[in-house]
Scaffold this active site. Structure first.
Site, PDB file in Angstrom:
ATOM      1  N   ASP A 196       3.412   2.163  -1.429  1.00 24.26           N
ATOM      2  CA  ASP A 196       1.920   2.752  -1.731  1.00 24.26           C
ATOM      3  C   ASP A 196       0.874   1.810  -2.119  1.00 24.26           C
ATOM      4  O   ASP A 196       1.207   1.008  -2.947  1.00 24.26           O
ATOM      5  CB  ASP A 196       2.087   3.870  -3.045  1.00 24.26           C
ATOM      6  CG  ASP A 196       0.856   4.554  -3.107  1.00 24.26           C
ATOM      7  OD1 ASP A 196       0.751   5.693  -2.410  1.00 24.26           O
ATOM      8  OD2 ASP A 196      -0.029   4.332  -4.081  1.00 24.26           O
ATOM      9  N   LEU A 197      -0.148   1.535  -1.490  1.00 35.83           N
ATOM     10  CA  LEU A 197      -1.139   0.777  -1.698  1.00 35.83           C
ATOM     11  C   LEU A 197      -1.655   1.184  -3.079  1.00 35.83           C
ATOM     12  O   LEU A 197      -2.256   2.464  -3.212  1.00 35.83           O
ATOM     13  CB  LEU A 197      -2.542   0.896  -0.460  1.00 35.83           C
ATOM     14  CG  LEU A 197      -1.858   0.479   0.735  1.00 35.83           C
ATOM     15  CD1 LEU A 197      -2.793   0.546   1.816  1.00 35.83           C
ATOM     16  CD2 LEU A 197      -1.028  -0.967   0.787  1.00 35.83           C
ATOM     17  N   ASP A 256      -2.108   6.553   2.078  1.00 37.10           N
ATOM     18  CA  ASP A 256      -1.755   5.196   1.961  1.00 37.10           C
ATOM     19  C   ASP A 256      -0.288   4.860   1.577  1.00 37.10           C
ATOM     20  O   ASP A 256       0.148   3.758   1.070  1.00 37.10           O
ATOM     21  CB  ASP A 256      -2.554   4.453   0.835  1.00 37.10           C
ATOM     22  CG  ASP A 256      -2.415   5.543  -0.513  1.00 37.10           C
ATOM     23  OD1 ASP A 256      -1.776   6.418  -0.298  1.00 37.10           O
ATOM     24  OD2 ASP A 256      -3.119   5.072  -1.490  1.00 37.10           O
TER      25      ASP A 256
END
Length: 855
Positions: free
Chosen positions: A468-469, A511
């Protein structure tokens, strides 16, 4: 009857009629003339006899003189056709006595009585009775008479029969001389006419006998020599005119039958779409059954300045022939006003008939015998033009037929190629994320299940990374969606650079990213995650204003099969929990599961399973309804039913329990309870539209579920035609045969069928090909992003075009604003669904018009 026989017969008949008519007319005229002549001569003879008799009486004749006069008059007419008789009236007999005379007949008595002369014609006898009336001079002898008394009568009778017989004999004698001469003349005329007429007639007959096809008609000899008879010359000239006009308008029966047969081949099937080049090749072979067509070519627009030219040869062409055709088509494209000067054409040659014959064409044949069509406004992915090289181009009529064939072929081949391209594109992007070109979520689940099966068979471990960004929302909001998309693409390219060949990299959504590391244990997975983290942290991207640099920041969770889970959902859940643990510990790190993490996750799953089973047993299923609105009329045409559970007073969304319900085997109970309650509400609210009900494929393949489903619908009193079942794709279904049978049975009962989230997974295309689908619900991610992403919009357009070609209605999901709704309408999508049109709720209202929310 032959012409000469007709002329001779007609001449003979005319001669007979002429002579017969002449005879009848002349005989009548001659007979009348003789009768008038005989009557006149009888009157003259009677008066002459009276004059002679009067002169003799004036001398004071004696009785002997009178008898001598009467006898002499009778003798004088013996050798003539006349008979003369003199009668004494009663007045004279009273004075001078009787004389020898014939008995008095009616004519004589009438003359004595009336004093009028009389004429009578009977057969061939002309009779004239002349009464002798007393004058003043007669009274000195006939003292007993007075003036006007009839003293006697002279009866003259003439036989004209011999004269008539003689005249008729003379007529027939002359006719016997003239009639043969007339026949000879008629025969000569007949022979002359026959010679002049029969030659062109034989020429015409021979030409007609040679005509079996339209080609024979075109090759028939022209020109007939004039025969000197105007009517015949005009007739032959009219025949030549008719032949020329038929040449211009006639079409061979074989060509018409071919056109009809061509229409029958225009049923576009999946096999035609898949093997469209073979399909066009077969069409070229069929065309050559009726006309000679060496080359068929089609041009497709791939990009703004890129075209694909597909050339189909009936026989193997020579190198020069290939070059000539290529040069001709390039020239046509270059001179077309809608094509750019810098157009690039990729050429592909296909030989249909594998025979040793080599086809050679010259430049004149290419120039004169090629017919082509080009559309005015070509679209990317669509057909640009089509053409054919054929010998029939020299004939105007066949050229029109070929125009019709080419026009139809262009539509059909264009449709086939368009569907082929749409299907290929959709199938590709059904497995890919359109932004990053990574595998998408649905394919990730399929590949994860496949990897678990492979690991089980071969007895090895593999690991799953969930990425996950960190703080991506700030990047997106601060610098715009375009920069956010660029950041995601750059990140994907960066991670690809540190992965091994064979590692599976996918974008899970937003994301979030997932990576499957085959044959990788936990320690190796940790090393791979650290490499990814380091590469991302080293990534730099300059902001649009040029004033800042954005670097990558990640939180990564790791799970390993079979150490942490044996099911794909459970394995993902472990990795997901580890990723959130990484975020909770400060982001920008990798977290591996500990034994305590394993116990905690299993306890959470067990507790949820117990709550779900309890809710189902107590029938605490709550259907929520979200409106589906017609794009053009804004009428609420249907509602989709969404599953909710009342779990200890808390309404839980489907995302929290459906996957667990499927895994613990109670999804079929959940679906049947939701359908039962939704139909009850539909009947209570008197909603007359359609209802869309979600079905899990895992529930559908259960043998008893179909019967339960039909029973629930029958008990509700709702017509099957108002119910549409949506097929979801949470898991890949292996038993497609059983699923296909059940769906066909439902369709037979009258239910509608829809594919949910179409375009998000590869299985949806299998469903579309195999099942009788009525609706496509286009994946909401494409809809929500299509205003900012041209690729997403192109995918939506392709899905709409594909559905339109197949006669399927489309529904746009995730319509969350007025601009999206307008774009959906512009693309021709039929129905729309989303928060802008109405959020899910417990209420189901009667059919009504949708009203846009206040600004």
């Amino acid at each position: 009857m032959r012409l000469r026989t007709f002329i001779l017969s007609a001449s003979a008949l005319v001669a007979v009629l002429f002579f017969g008519g002449t005879y009848l007319v002349l005989d009548r005229v001659f007979e009348k003339s003789i009768q008038e002549e005989a009557a006149q001569s009888s009157r003259s003879m009677a008066r002459l006899a009276f004059s002679n008799m009067y002169e003799l009486m004036s001398t004071g004749w004696s009785r002997a003189q009178l008898e001598s006069f009467i006898h002499g008059s009778s003798v004088a007419t013996l050798e003539t056709p006349f008979i003369l008789r003199i009668f004494r009236s009663p007045v004279v007999e009273a004075r001078f006595g009787t004389i020898e005379q014939p008995p008095l007949d009616e004519e004589i008595k009438r003359a004595f009585a009336t004093g009028q002369d009389g004429q009578k014609t009977a057969d061939n006898l002309i009779r004239y009775v002349f009464p002798l009336k007393a004058e003043q001079r007669c009274l000195h002898c006939h003292t007993n008479a007075k003036v006007g008394d009839v003293l006697g009568a002279i009866d003259v009778e003439q036989d004209i029969g011999p004269r008539l017989v003689a005249s008729r004999s003379e007529f027939f004698r002359l006719a016997a001389l003239v009639f043969p001469a007339g026949l000879v003349i008629a025969a000569f005329i007949a022979l002359h006419v026959r010679r002049r007429v029969e030659k062109p007639l034989r020429q015409l007959q021979s030409s007609v006998e040679q005509i079996n096809t339209l080609t024979d008609l075109r090759n028939v000899a022209t020109g007939f020599a004039p025969i000197g008879i105007r009517e015949f010359d005009d007739t032959f000239a009219a025949l030549e005119m008719l032949r020329d006009r038929v040449r211009n308008i006639a079409v061979d029966k074989d060509i018409l039958q071919f056109e009809i047969g061509l229409l029958e081949k225009f049923v576009i099937t999946s096999e035609v779409v898949r093997d469209w080049r073979e399909y066009v090749g077969r069409l070229l072979v069929d065309i050559n059954q009726v006309i000679t067509a060496h080359v068929l070519f089609s041009i497709f627009k791939i990009d703004d300045e890129l075209f694909d030219l597909e050339v189909f040869w009936h026989f193997q062409p020579s190198t020069d022939s290939k070059a000539l055709v290529e040069r001709y088509i390039r020239s046509e494209i270059a001179h077309h006003p809608h094509f750019a000067d810098t157009t690039e054409v990729r050429i592909h040659h296909h030989v249909v008939t594998a025979e040793p014959e080599v086809l050679s064409l010259d430049e004149d044949a290419i120039r004169l015998q090629v017919k082509s069509f080009f559309v005015d406004t070509p679209k990317i992915g669509g057909i640009v033009g089509i053409g054919v090289h054929s010998d029939v181009m020299a004939d105007s009529t066949l050229r029109l037929v070929m125009d019709s064939i080419l026009s139809t072929l262009m539509n059909v081949v264009g449709s086939v190629k368009a569907i082929y391209k749409y299907t290929r594109d959709l199938e590709y992007y059904a497995t890919r994320d359109p932004l990053t070109d990574l595998f998408n979520q649905r394919v990730f689940w399929e590949l994860l299940g496949y990897e678990i099966g492979r690991a089980q068979r071969h007895g090895y471990a593999f690991s799953l990374l969930l990425i996950d960004l960190d703080n991506f929302k700030l990047v997106n909001d601060g610098y715009g969606h375009a920069f956010g998309d660029k950041f995601l693409v750059t990140f994907a390219d960066t991670v690809r650079g540190v992965l091994r060949q064979g590692d599976i990299f996918a974008r899970y959504g937003g994301d979030e990213f997932v990576i499957i590391l085959p044959e990788t244990d936990l320690q190796e997975a940790a090393q791979a995650a650290e490499r990814i983290l380091a590469a991302a942290q080293a990534m730099e991207l300059t902001t649009p204003d040029g004033g800042n640099v954005v670097r990558g920041a990640l939180s990564i969770g790791v799970a390993t099969y079979p150490d942490h889970a044996a099911e794909s959902k459970d394995l993902f859940l472990f990795a997901d929990n580890m990723m959130y643990k990484a975020k909770a510990e400060g982001k920008g790190r990798v977290v591996l599961p500990t034994e305590a993490d394993v116990v905690e996750v299993f306890q959470g799953i067990t507790q949820q399973s117990v709550l779900i089973i309890k809710a189902l047993e107590e029938k605490r299923v709550v259907p929520f309804f979200q409106p589906i609105v017609g794009v053009n009329g804004h009428e609420v045409e249907a509602y989709e039913v969404l599953s909710r559970l009342d779990m200890d007073g808390r309404i839980v969304g489907a995302g929290e329990f459906v996957e667990i319900a499927e895994r613990i085997g109670v999804i079929h109970r959940l679906d049947s309870l939701v359908i039962e309650r939704a139909l009850e509400v539909m009947a209570e609210r008197n909603f007359q539209g359609k209802i869309f009900l979600n079905l899990s494929p895992r529930a559908l393949v259960l043998s008893e579920f179909g019967k339960t489903l039909l029973s629930v619908v029958a008990n509700s009193g709702i017509a099957p035609e108002r119910i549409v079942f949506e097929i979801t794709e949470r898991d890949t279904i292996k038993n497609l045969g059983m699923l296909e049978r059940l769906l066909n049975d439902l369709r037979f009962e009258g239910f509608g069928l829809a594919i949910d989230d179409f375009g998000s997974g590869f299985s949806s295309f299998h469903y579309l090909r195999r099942f009788p689908i009525d609706y496509l619900k286009i994946e909401g991610d494409f809809i929500v992003n299509m205003l900012d992403n041209a690729k997403d919009r192109a995918f939506v357009q392709s899905m709409q075009s594909l559905a339109s070609e197949l006669g399927i209605k489309t529904i746009a999901e995730f319509v969350e604003g007025p601009q999206v709704l307008e774009e959906v309408k512009a693309l021709g999508i039929d129905l729309a669904q989303g928060y802008y049109l109405g959020r899910p709720g417990r209420e189901l209202l009667p059919s009504s018009l949708w009203t846009p929310p206040a600004a």
